[in-house]
Design an enzyme around this catalytic site. Structure first.
Site, PDB file in Angstrom:
ATOM      1  N   ASP A 335       0.854  -1.181   0.000  1.00 18.25           N
ATOM      2  CA  ASP A 335       0.000   0.000   0.000  1.00 18.25           C
ATOM      3  C   ASP A 335       0.902   1.247   0.000  1.00 18.25           C
ATOM      4  O   ASP A 335       1.766   1.359  -0.860  1.00 18.25           O
ATOM      5  CB  ASP A 335      -0.951  -0.079   1.208  1.00 18.25           C
ATOM      6  N   TYR A 466      -1.710  11.071   2.746  1.00 22.23           N
ATOM      7  CA  TYR A 466      -2.530  11.361   1.564  1.00 22.23           C
ATOM      8  C   TYR A 466      -2.532  12.847   1.203  1.00 22.23           C
ATOM      9  O   TYR A 466      -3.046  13.217   0.139  1.00 22.23           O
ATOM     10  CB  TYR A 466      -3.982  10.937   1.817  1.00 22.23           C
ATOM     11  N   HIS A 524      -7.006  -6.868  -0.746  1.00 28.64           N
ATOM     12  CA  HIS A 524      -6.018  -5.824  -0.498  1.00 28.64           C
ATOM     13  C   HIS A 524      -5.035  -6.186   0.608  1.00 28.64           C
ATOM     14  O   HIS A 524      -3.863  -5.813   0.542  1.00 28.64           O
ATOM     15  CB  HIS A 524      -6.733  -4.517  -0.138  1.00 28.64           C
TER      16      HIS A 524
END
EC number: 3.3.2.10
Length: 555
Positions: A335, A466, A524
């Site tokens: 990730d 982010y 994921h």
């Protein structure tokens, strides 16, 4: 009374080939009579050199001359001449180098342990100061974590078949004789066990022994699904802290010795997300460093957004290596950790021995297109836009941490979440259960570990990863046109709905030496969804592409 403890011999039971099998091979190669070495070994006797080495009175190297002399006497008694190249040391070195874990037997022990049995290894062993001592140490390090107890003759001063060692075993297990089953490949070791009232199994071959073990325990041991790899107990690991700069430290856990492998997790995770990989990679001969990334767990979580730009994060990792005295490490990320390790390979290739990413492809910055344009054009990334405003996502994710992690950590066919229309709906968890069920991927204890970690760190730091899209793009553009030339691995997961395998389609254009692994029926959370498959892919790649070359000191 029902059985509740299982005791396993090492040689010939948990580890193969047995020493007698290795002796038979040596006898054939040296044209010696079958059983010659066993007869010579018996000459040492329970009152002679064998007893002394097995009880730790002398070391293996001290014992070898006694065995050499016993072999010479056996040869004289049999009227044969020993070959010129005959060497007890070489025979034993060869035997130890060939020894491997008997995984079906180990799985049986693990299955019994999972069913509530206490498990123990009871082995006649010597103090190994031979050239192959590392092989024995590695074998014991791999086996020991799977058993409740280990009793080695050389450590306790008594050896099989002395009844006292079996009484010690019962005391250690806190069990009555009729509660114990004992497996050994030497018949004379089993007689005192039976005399004490224990169940015994003479191991001639693994399948037959397991059928007998099934019968006496009532537990199915053959044709059972493979158990997941061993997980980590956070309290049993070595924890370390590296000061990156005043007020900022990185926490990591460490296991193993060998070339350094740095594991970098993603959002919203922890070093604990690698719990199934850490023991496996350590046992494969690597020094594993699983890091709490900045903003997470016991690492520092500075509030400033710019602290989480890729440029700063990569500099932090270089400092991390410097402080640990590591010139290079293998970097493996998942990730956001995958984004980080690709950037380490791009901007600090001299510090990266090899690089691997799970799920996250390498996507070079395009000087002509900003990342925000790409994200806004792809509905599946709408959640990233929701994460941009400080304080908004934090409030939702921190409101009920138990619910948060039970929502996040789910298999692909269990998920409640959608990553598109998050802003329109007003949150990531809108429409999901207030009390989500527990996914098959995790235990309640796993969830509570994450809950406790995020009570410390909160979500501001993790979400700040982010919030550096523009900074990351500008920095990434400085590497525009570069290729990653170091050994690299891309592992894709078939059912990752956000980081879909097709996103990695053109990576070979930028990474010419790229190798690939693909895991079917995996979502994921690759490390916990398919840990055995992932471990196999990583270890095979590490063995071929990531072993450190010899480095000469420059001093």
């Amino acid at each position: 009374m029902a059985l509740r403890a299982a005791v396993f011999d090492l040689d010939g039971v948990l580890a193969l080939p047995s020493i007698t099998t290795s002796w038979a091979r040596a006898e054939e190669k040296l044209a010696l009579p079958r059983g010659f070495l066993n007869e010579a070994f018996k000459k040492g006797g329970q009152d002679g050199s064998v007893a002394r080495v097995m009880t730790g009175e002398i070391t293996f190297s001290q014992w070898v001359p006694f065995m050499e002399e016993d072999c010479r006497k056996c040869a004289e008694d049999s009227g044969i001449r020993l070959p010129e190249n005959f060497s007890v040391k070489h025979i034993f070195d060869k035997a130890l180098s060939e020894k491997k874990i008997n995984y079906p037997m180990l799985q049986a022990a693990l299955t019994l342990k999972k069913k509530g049995f206490s498990t123990c290894i009871l082995t006649n062993n010597w103090l190994d100061d031979s050239a192959q001592r590392g092989s024995r140490a590695q074998l014991m390090c791999e086996l020991r974590p799977h058993f409740d107890f280990l009793i080695e003759s050389c450590r306790v001063g008594m050896a099989k078949p002395d009844p006292q060692i079996y009484k010690l075993m019962l005391d250690t297990l806190k069990a009555e004789p009729n509660e114990v089953v004992f497996l050994d490949d030497v018949g004379t070791h089993l007689k005192p066990v039976r005399d004490l009232g224990m169940a015994t199994i003479l191991v001639r071959d693994t399948d037959t022994a397991l059928r007998e073990l099934e019968k006496v325990t009532g537990v199915q041991l053959l044709q059972t699904p493979a158990l997941p790899p061993t997980s980590c107990d956070p309290s049993a690991l070595s924890h370390g802290y590296v000061l990156i700069k005043p007020g900022v430290r990185l926490h990591f856990v460490e296991m193993g010795s060998g070339p350094a492998v740095c594991l970098c997790h993603g959002f919203p995770e922890s070093w604990f997300s690698w719990r199934y990989q850490i023991p496996a990679l350590a046992q494969a001969g690597f020094r594993v460093l699983a890091v709490d990334m900045k903003g997470y767990g016991e690492s520092s979580a500075p509030p400033e957004i710019e602290e989480y730009s890729l440029e700063v994060l990569c500099k932090d990792m270089v400092t991390f290596l410097n402080k640990l005295g590591l010139s290079q490490a293998v970097f493996i990320g998942h990730d956001w950790g995958g984004v980080l390790v690709w950037n380490m390979a791009l901007f600090y290739p001299e510090r990266v021995r090899a690089v691997a990413s799970l799920n996250t492809p390498f996507m070079p910055s395009n000087p002509n297109v900003s990342p925000m344009e790409i994200i806004k054009a792809n509905p599946v990334f709408d959640y990233q836009l929701y994460f941009q405003e400080p304080g908004v996502a934090e409030a939702e994710l921190e409101q009920n941490l138990d619910r948060t992690f039970k929502n996040f950590f789910r298999a692909h066919d269990e998920t409640f979440l959608t990553t598109n229309r998050v802003r329109e709906l007003g949150g990531l968890f809108v429409g999901t259960p207030e009390e989500p069920s527990l996914s098959r991927l995790v235990t309640e204890e796993d969830i509570q570990f994450y809950v406790q970690q995020f009570k410390k760190s909160g979500f501001r730091g993790p979400l700040n990863w982010y919030r550096n899209m523009e900074r990351n793009w500008q920095w990434g553009c400085k590497g525009s046109g570069r290729k990653i030339l170091i050994p690299a691995l891309m592992v894709t997961a078939e059912n990752d709905l956000v980081l879909h395998p097709k996103m990695s389609k053109h990576m070979e254009n930028w990474i010419p030496h790229l190798k690939r692994g693909h895991i079917k029926d995996c979502g994921h959370w690759t490390q916990i969804d398919k840990p055995a498959e992932l471990n196999r892919i990583l270890i095979e790649w590490l063995e071929t592409d990531a072993r450190n070359p010899l480095v000469d000191s420059k001093l």
